[in-house]
Design a protein around this motif. Structure first.
Motif, PDB file in Angstrom:
ATOM      1  N   GLN A  46       0.827  -1.202   0.000  1.00 36.14           N
ATOM      2  CA  GLN A  46       0.000   0.000   0.000  1.00 36.14           C
ATOM      3  C   GLN A  46       0.864   1.256   0.000  1.00 36.14           C
ATOM      4  O   GLN A  46       0.512   2.252  -0.629  1.00 36.14           O
ATOM      5  N   ASP A  47       1.984   1.206   0.689  1.00 33.14           N
ATOM      6  CA  ASP A  47       2.898   2.339   0.730  1.00 33.14           C
ATOM      7  C   ASP A  47       3.468   2.613  -0.661  1.00 33.14           C
ATOM      8  O   ASP A  47       3.525   3.759  -1.108  1.00 33.14           O
ATOM      9  N   VAL A  48       3.846   1.557  -1.346  1.00 29.33           N
ATOM     10  CA  VAL A  48       4.363   1.700  -2.714  1.00 29.33           C
ATOM     11  C   VAL A  48       3.275   2.259  -3.627  1.00 29.33           C
ATOM     12  O   VAL A  48       3.527   3.167  -4.429  1.00 29.33           O
ATOM     13  N   LYS A  49       2.069   1.742  -3.483  1.00 27.43           N
ATOM     14  CA  LYS A  49       0.940   2.230  -4.286  1.00 27.43           C
ATOM     15  C   LYS A  49       0.730   3.724  -4.059  1.00 27.43           C
ATOM     16  O   LYS A  49       0.532   4.486  -5.007  1.00 27.43           O
ATOM     17  N   GLY A  50       0.791   4.153  -2.813  1.00 25.11           N
ATOM     18  CA  GLY A  50       0.633   5.567  -2.507  1.00 25.11           C
ATOM     19  C   GLY A  50       1.750   6.412  -3.103  1.00 25.11           C
ATOM     20  O   GLY A  50       1.513   7.518  -3.604  1.00 25.11           O
ATOM     21  N   SER A  51       2.966   5.890  -3.076  1.00 23.47           N
ATOM     22  CA  SER A  51       4.100   6.619  -3.648  1.00 23.47           C
ATOM     23  C   SER A  51       3.940   6.776  -5.159  1.00 23.47           C
ATOM     24  O   SER A  51       4.241   7.820  -5.727  1.00 23.47           O
ATOM     25  N   VAL A  52       3.466   5.716  -5.808  1.00 21.64           N
ATOM     26  CA  VAL A  52       3.250   5.779  -7.263  1.00 21.64           C
ATOM     27  C   VAL A  52       2.160   6.793  -7.579  1.00 21.64           C
ATOM     28  O   VAL A  52       2.305   7.598  -8.501  1.00 21.64           O
ATOM     29  N   LYS A  53       1.093   6.773  -6.802  1.00 24.37           N
ATOM     30  CA  LYS A  53       0.027   7.759  -7.020  1.00 24.37           C
ATOM     31  C   LYS A  53       0.554   9.158  -6.831  1.00 24.37           C
ATOM     32  O   LYS A  53       0.180  10.074  -7.566  1.00 24.37           O
ATOM     33  N   GLY A  54       1.417   9.350  -5.852  1.00 24.78           N
ATOM     34  CA  GLY A  54       1.975  10.667  -5.612  1.00 24.78           C
ATOM     35  C   GLY A  54       2.852  11.138  -6.777  1.00 24.78           C
ATOM     36  O   GLY A  54       2.838  12.311  -7.140  1.00 24.78           O
ATOM     37  N   ALA A  55       3.569  10.213  -7.371  1.00 29.53           N
ATOM     38  CA  ALA A  55       4.461  10.562  -8.469  1.00 29.53           C
ATOM     39  C   ALA A  55       3.707  10.759  -9.782  1.00 29.53           C
ATOM     40  O   ALA A  55       4.058  11.621 -10.583  1.00 29.53           O
ATOM     41  N   LEU A  56       2.672   9.955  -9.998  1.00 30.61           N
ATOM     42  CA  LEU A  56       1.966   9.976 -11.283  1.00 30.61           C
ATOM     43  C   LEU A  56       0.605  10.668 -11.249  1.00 30.61           C
ATOM     44  O   LEU A  56       0.012  10.908 -12.276  1.00 30.61           O
ATOM     45  N   GLY A  57       0.114  10.896 -10.072  1.00 28.57           N
ATOM     46  CA  GLY A  57      -1.212  11.507  -9.934  1.00 28.57           C
ATOM     47  C   GLY A  57      -2.204  10.481  -9.443  1.00 28.57           C
ATOM     48  O   GLY A  57      -2.085   9.290  -9.705  1.00 28.57           O
TER      49      GLY A  57
END
Length: 60
Positions: A46-57
């Protein structure tokens, strides 16, 4: 869910998993230890998913 929500859920799962793992080890409960470890892995995902969302929108 947005980046913040994913990271918040991740933190909750990591903490809960860590507690489950510790209690499982203290009581020699292999099932609880494994559940705790799995919950921590879920939190990391979930942390990785959140980081990806933060980077890509958040729209991904």
């Amino acid at each position: 869910m947005g980046e913040f929500t994913d990271k918040l859920d991740a933190a909750g799962n990591k903490i809960a998993g860590n507690v489950k793992e510790a209690v499982g080890k203290a009581t020699n409960n292999d099932k609880l230890t494994a559940e705790g470890e799995a919950q921590q892995v879920k939190g990391t995902g979930q942390d990785v998913k959140g980081s990806v969302k933060g980077a890509l929108g958040d729209e991904i």
